[in-house]
Design an enzyme around this catalytic site. Structure first.
Site, PDB file in Angstrom:
ATOM      1  CE  LYS A 198      -1.551   2.792   3.062  1.00  0.00           C
ATOM      2  NZ  LYS A 198      -1.652   4.071   2.286  1.00  0.00           N
ATOM      3  CD  GLU A 272      12.912   4.093   8.652  1.00  0.00           C
ATOM      4  OE1 GLU A 272      12.780   4.930   9.582  1.00  0.00           O
ATOM      5  OE2 GLU A 272      12.938   4.405   7.472  1.00  0.00           O
TER       6      GLU A 272
END
Length: 502
Positions: A198, A272
């Protein structure tokens, strides 16, 4: 500090009438599932906005739960065959992907600049990094290592295997749409997994173009894209029972949401997240070199960089001298639209929402007594442009020095001693990156070892290579991008023990 405010930056506008990217060069604004583009079934679309002009340049489908399920089903169907390919074959396919990207490098760079407002020097660097990421992973997957087979229990031979996880869900950010996509796609595919990605609904155009470019290279279902919002598409990927891992680059709040969604199925999570990189400058540092480095490391990609050198902690005896040097450097940054020429270094922020967020930080900081010695506000005219800014008179614990502004803003604080510098460098919720500036080799080793960050540079900042890992501690998440450590993140370890007693 007695440094006076410099003149505000000017926006350099494109004089050329042509668009950065021709409409016919855009990929379909649809989902890419099972090797083909599919129109959205729900009807709603998201307009993609040019951050330089604030005008729409494309529209993409808003994905639904059902479309995520279809993409996951395609990835599940493809995972057995893809995961069983020998490393040589997967490596050759990834090299073909890299070749295809290299053939279309200019197109991809122009498309990235059109969607995000990045100067060409940034988007071209992104594309080059993307190509190198695929080339590195294509080589690394053929040279994986593990514990040696051996007899660790009497009459039993142990073998250690590295296996694909299966299907990986990926959520990528708006600041580096193509590059951060590659940081996930390349090792995930190299490790033998399939994936559903996505992209940010604000910056999906290069991801969709990537899908179009590699459609004849990757087998159907190996790589899938569902466009849409994180609250729908990202949430479904995180909770989907047939997704074996969810990997996200994004904000801390997005990371929390993904981790919560993944908890029910106990799938692996790779995050992250944000950063607030301290730059610790000691009195013996090469101040001119530090200022020159921060001219790039603090403002690259308009400061929309999680490892940006955004929080300077400088020894009080050299603070004024360093600030003068940094202001001189920052005052020469050229701000403008990417179409204004290759010398443009600072573009707009990527969206209106983020523009409002960054300018809100600047307004509150100056209301609280923090002073801008260069920049400090938005620039006049259309587009989401914020002047490159240096803030001084920043007290310990100020909002602007603790929270991730994620714009072209560097704060300067002072310290008196080494222990204070280390304590304050670590006194933020993040732990992604940092740098230490000193000519004392022993100090550099010791201080770097005591800073709580996944990457610490010494006498440089924001230098990256595919051979070395990238990732953070604390609120910056867990898991590693780049290097062989990424391949390990996207695979699982199996121990097979054979009884060979006779």
């Amino acid at each position: 500090m007695s440094i006076s405010l410099t003149s505000p930056a000017q926006i350099h506008r494109s004089q050329a009438p042509e668009l950065l990217i021709a409409p016919e060069s855009l990929a379909p604004g649809q989902h890419f599932i099972g090797g083909v583009f599919r129109p959205g079934s729900s009807g709603p679309i998201t307009e993609v906005i040019d951050p330089c002009s604030e005008k729409p340049i494309a529209s993409v489908a808003d994905g639904t739960v059902e479309e995520v399920d279809a993409a996951v089903a395609a990835a599940v169907a493809a995972k057995g065959q893809w995961g069983s390919l020998v490393p040589k074959v997967r490596s050759e396919i990834l090299h073909r992907v890299a070749d295809r990207l290299a053939e279309n490098a200019e197109l991809l760079a122009r498309l990235e600049s059109a969607n995000t407002g990045k100067p060409f020097m940034v988007s071209e660097d992104d594309v080059a990094g993307t190509i190198d990421t695929f080339r590195f992973m294509a080589g690394a997957l053929r040279a994986t290592t593990s514990m040696a087979a051996g007899t660790y229990a009497a009459d039993h031979l142990s073998l250690i295997l590295r296996e694909p996880l299966g299907v990986v869900g990926v959520v990528t950010p708006w600041n580096y749409p193509l590059l951060m996509g590659a940081w996930k796609i390349a090792p995930i595919l190299a490790a033998g997994n399939t994936l559903v990605l996505k992209p940010s609904e604000q910056t999906p155009l290069t991801t969709l173009k990537f899908a179009e470019l590699v459609a004849d290279i990757l087998p159907p279902g190996v790589f899938n894209v569902v466009t849409g919002r994180g609250s729908v598409v990202g949430a479904r990927l995180a909770e989907h029972p047939d997704v074996d891992m969810i990997a996200l680059t994004g904000s801390v709040n997005s990371g929390r949401a993904v981790a919560r969604g993944a908890a029910e199925s106990l799938k692996r999570v790779h995050l992250e997240l944000g950063g607030k990189a301290p730059v610790v400058i000691f009195a013996d540092a090469d101040l001119a070199a530090a200022a020159t480095s921060l001219r790039a490391a603090g403002y690259w990609n308009s400061g929309q960089e999680c490892g940006a050198a955004c929080r300077v902690l400088v020894h009080e005896s050299v603070a004024e001298q360093f600030t003068e040097l940094l202001v001189q450097e920052v005052s020469t940054l050229r701000v403008g639209e990417p179409g204004a020429g290759p010398e443009i270094e600072i573009g707009p922020l990527t969206s209106k929402g983020h523009f409002d967020r960054v300018t809100g930080y600047l307004e509150r900081a100056q209301r609280d007594g923090v002073r801008a010695v260069v920049g400090g506000s938005a620039l006049e005219g259309p587009g989401y442009f914020v002047a490159p800014t240096v803030l001084v008179n920043v007290p310990d614990g100020a909002e602007c020095s603790r929270e991730e502004i994620f714009g072209p803003v560097v704060t300067i604080e002072t310290f008196a001693g080494e222990e204070e510098a280390i304590a304050r460098a670590n006194d933020v919720p993040f732990g992604l990156a940092a740098s230490v500036w000193t000519e004392d080799a022993r100090r550099s080793h010791d201080v770097a070892s005591r800073i709580d960050a996944g990457t610490v540079w010494v006498n440089s900042h924001l230098v990256l290579a595919n051979e070395v890992p990238w990732g953070g501690f604390k609120g910056s998440g867990y898991g590693r991008d780049l290097s062989i450590y990424a391949l390990e993140d996207y695979s699982r370890t199996k121990h097979v023990m054979h009884n060979r007693g006779r």
